[in-house]
Design an enzyme around this catalytic site. Structure first.
Site, PDB file in Angstrom:
ATOM      1  N   HIS A 295       0.869  -1.186   0.000  1.00  0.00           N
ATOM      2  CA  HIS A 295       0.000   0.000   0.000  1.00  0.00           C
ATOM      3  C   HIS A 295       0.897   1.225   0.000  1.00  0.00           C
ATOM      4  CE1 HIS A 295      -3.770   2.116   1.212  1.00  0.00           C
ATOM      5  NE2 HIS A 295      -2.899   2.966   1.722  1.00  0.00           N
ATOM      6  N   HIS A 338      -1.549   2.863  11.490  1.00  0.00           N
ATOM      7  CA  HIS A 338      -0.416   3.783  11.542  1.00  0.00           C
ATOM      8  C   HIS A 338      -0.554   4.842  12.624  1.00  0.00           C
ATOM      9  CE1 HIS A 338      -3.398   5.449   8.795  1.00  0.00           C
ATOM     10  NE2 HIS A 338      -2.882   6.648   8.941  1.00  0.00           N
ATOM     11  N   GLU A 344      -4.226  14.398  10.643  1.00  0.00           N
ATOM     12  CA  GLU A 344      -5.030  13.993   9.485  1.00  0.00           C
ATOM     13  C   GLU A 344      -6.496  14.318   9.731  1.00  0.00           C
ATOM     14  OE1 GLU A 344      -4.501   9.891   8.490  1.00  0.00           O
ATOM     15  OE2 GLU A 344      -2.346   9.924   8.873  1.00  0.00           O
ATOM     16  N   TYR A 353     -15.962   5.481   2.656  1.00  0.00           N
ATOM     17  CA  TYR A 353     -14.496   5.440   2.667  1.00  0.00           C
ATOM     18  C   TYR A 353     -14.075   4.013   2.981  1.00  0.00           C
ATOM     19  CZ  TYR A 353      -9.675   6.366   4.017  1.00  0.00           C
ATOM     20  OH  TYR A 353      -8.302   6.348   4.107  1.00  0.00           O
ATOM     21  N   HIS A 368      -7.575  12.527  13.120  1.00  0.00           N
ATOM     22  CA  HIS A 368      -6.609  11.659  13.788  1.00  0.00           C
ATOM     23  C   HIS A 368      -5.379  12.522  14.001  1.00  0.00           C
ATOM     24  CE1 HIS A 368      -9.205   8.654  11.568  1.00  0.00           C
ATOM     25  NE2 HIS A 368      -9.464   8.489  12.848  1.00  0.00           N
ATOM     26  N   HIS A 374      -4.449   4.982  14.444  1.00  0.00           N
ATOM     27  CA  HIS A 374      -5.705   4.746  13.727  1.00  0.00           C
ATOM     28  C   HIS A 374      -5.442   3.797  12.567  1.00  0.00           C
ATOM     29  CE1 HIS A 374      -3.882   8.186  11.682  1.00  0.00           C
ATOM     30  NE2 HIS A 374      -4.584   7.859  10.609  1.00  0.00           N
TER      31      HIS A 374
END
Ligand SMILES: O=C(O)Cc1cc(O)ccc1O
Ligand SMILES: [Fe+2]
Length: 449
Positions: A295, A338, A344, A353, A368, A374
């Site tokens: 990713h 992460h 964010e 989402y 976040h 999160h």
């Protein structure tokens, strides 16, 4: 107010372009060969709007020359007015690192009439406009057009993300229509008026430090992500409107001031320069992603960035999660778990989402904060770690976005309490994450072979 005047608009194109625009009703209204002729064509006044220090290096130097019916200075004194729920004060709030999610923000209540300026409310932010360092994140929610009223921000630039309803925006440089799934940027100082038709809602990222720019493409090459030619700028369109009590509102050092004048401020007949508002259609974003495995970080989806003085570190990035193919092999495809040294803030324009299919809704938001853990909810984890890894469409019919900032943001009173939208159950989406650890995994695995 009729919205007819917003049909068939013509735009200048090209990010950061140096444009020259004349209202077709006044041909040759732009002075030739100089900025300050002794007498301007059509009896117009010349006025410069500087968006950078006079001495800024050429690549950062932005300014526009207006040729207008009256200079902007023709107004009565400023007086301070109520600023509702909008704030640039992030010093007197109580710190809270919690993962925070907001249910969709309300439209005006039945019987209430709220225009774009009155419908602004601040959720979070950092820094302050006096020292010209920081950001603020606002939402707007309105249902009537601004009448005989213009607004400008003396503190920074607005990046506006409509979520519901189109914005019909008059600016000094001309008109722009911005629909959901498009965004616009109104740089500091430019006066604008917003008309709407019915319930209208969206998000605003305000930056105090610098202007937005396109991210560098590095090894991607000369093309891709948001391509410069897809940014659209207004063309000159004046209104010659003498009217008593026209209100020009300035947000200055985070406070609202009103000055009355006897004419419309949208009286620019011609302009030239590289400092102007613009719009961009998010569906034009050329998506780059992993086509092998793993990713990639979401910086690959950066549309615009406001850079700090630290190399590569953004005051704020505007990042989108557009519809695309997911093809990565032997990969957990959704966002990873992460903790980030950046803040964010996310919003949802349309659909769902991928990392959280429930609870995060169009018109809502999440924050976040710096170093707050999160990632996918338990449902998403279970699904993505067992699914068959065929090529699949990801995020079709959806558009979510992130304002990612290197600043540590505080949530305002409005964001924490007054809006009454904080979802106290948010933390629960991670409580179902199971312990799957198996110390005998190698033995079990080899016995399965
Ligand atoms: O937290 C989020 O959902 C945003 C996000 C998405 C992603 O693909 C990788 C990292 C990241 O922070
Ligand atoms: Fe994240």
């Amino acid at each position: 107010m009729s919205l007819k005047e917003f049909s068939n608009l013509k735009y200048n194109t090209g990010f950061g372009g140096e444009f020259a625009s004349e209202d077709p009703r006044c041909p040759e209204s732009l002075p030739k060969g100089q900025n300050n002729p002794q007498i301007c064509p059509y009896g117009l006044y010349a006025e410069q709007l500087s968006g950078s220090a006079f001495t800024a290096p050429r690549s950062y130097n932005v300014r526009t020359w207006f040729y207008r019916i009256r200079p902007a200075v023709c107004h009565k004194p400023f007086s301070r007015i109520d600023q509702g729920n909008m704030s640039n004060d992030f010093s007197s709030t109580v710190p809270d690192p919690a993962q925070t999610r907001w249910k969709p923000f309300d439209f005006p209540k039945k019987g209430e009439e709220i225009d774009f300026v009155n419908g602004l409310a601040t959720i979070c932010g950092a820094g302050d406009p006096k020292s010209r360092h920081g950001i603020a994140i606002h939402v707007y929610s309105c249902n009537i057009s601004m009448t005989n009223k213009a607004f400008y921000n003396s503190d920074g630039d607005f990046l506006i993300v409509p979520q519901e309803g189109s914005l019909y925006i008059k600016t000094e440089m001309g008109k722009i229509v911005v629909n959901p799934n498009e965004i616009c940027v109104i740089p500091m100082g430019i006066r604008f008026n917003v008309s709407v038709s019915g319930n209208t809602r969206g998000y605003i990222l305000e930056v105090f430090d610098a202007h937005f720019e396109l991210p560098s493409l590095g090894p991607i090459g000369a093309n891709g992500l948001a391509n410069p030619r897809d940014f659209e700028y207004p063309t000159a369109c004046y209104e010659d409107l003498d009217i008593n009590g026209y209100k020009v509102i300035s947000k200055y050092q985070g406070a609202f001031f009103e000055a009355l004048q006897d004419h419309s401020p949208f009286d620019v007949v011609a302009w030239h320069g590289n400092y102007a508002p613009y719009k961009y259609d998010l569906s034009k974003f050329m998506v780059i992603n992993s086509v092998a495995f793993d990713h990639a970080d979401p910086s690959i989806f950066t549309v615009l960035t406001c850079q700090s003085v630290k190399p590569g570190v953004a005051i704020a990035d505007f990042v989108i999660f557009p519809p695309r193919w997911g093809v990565a092999d032997h990969t957990f495809r959704p966002p990873y778990y992460h903790r980030n040294c950046m803040s964010e803030f996310m919003g949802l324009i349309l659909g769902k989402y991928e990392a959280k299919e429930g609870g995060f809704l169009p018109g809502g938001a999440s924050l976040h904060s710096m170093m707050t853990p999160h990632g996918p909810d338990s449902e998403c984890f279970n699904k993505a770690s067992t699914e068959d890894l065929k090529p699949v469409r990801v995020a079709d019919g959806t558009m979510s976005f992130m304002f990612e900032s290197s600043l540590s943001m505080a949530i305002t009173d409005w964001g924490a309490k007054i809006c009454e939208k904080v979802d106290d159950e948010y933390y629960k989406c991670w409580q179902g994450i199971e312990k799957k650890f198996n110390p005998n995994w190698r033995d079990d695995f080899s016995s399965q072979k």
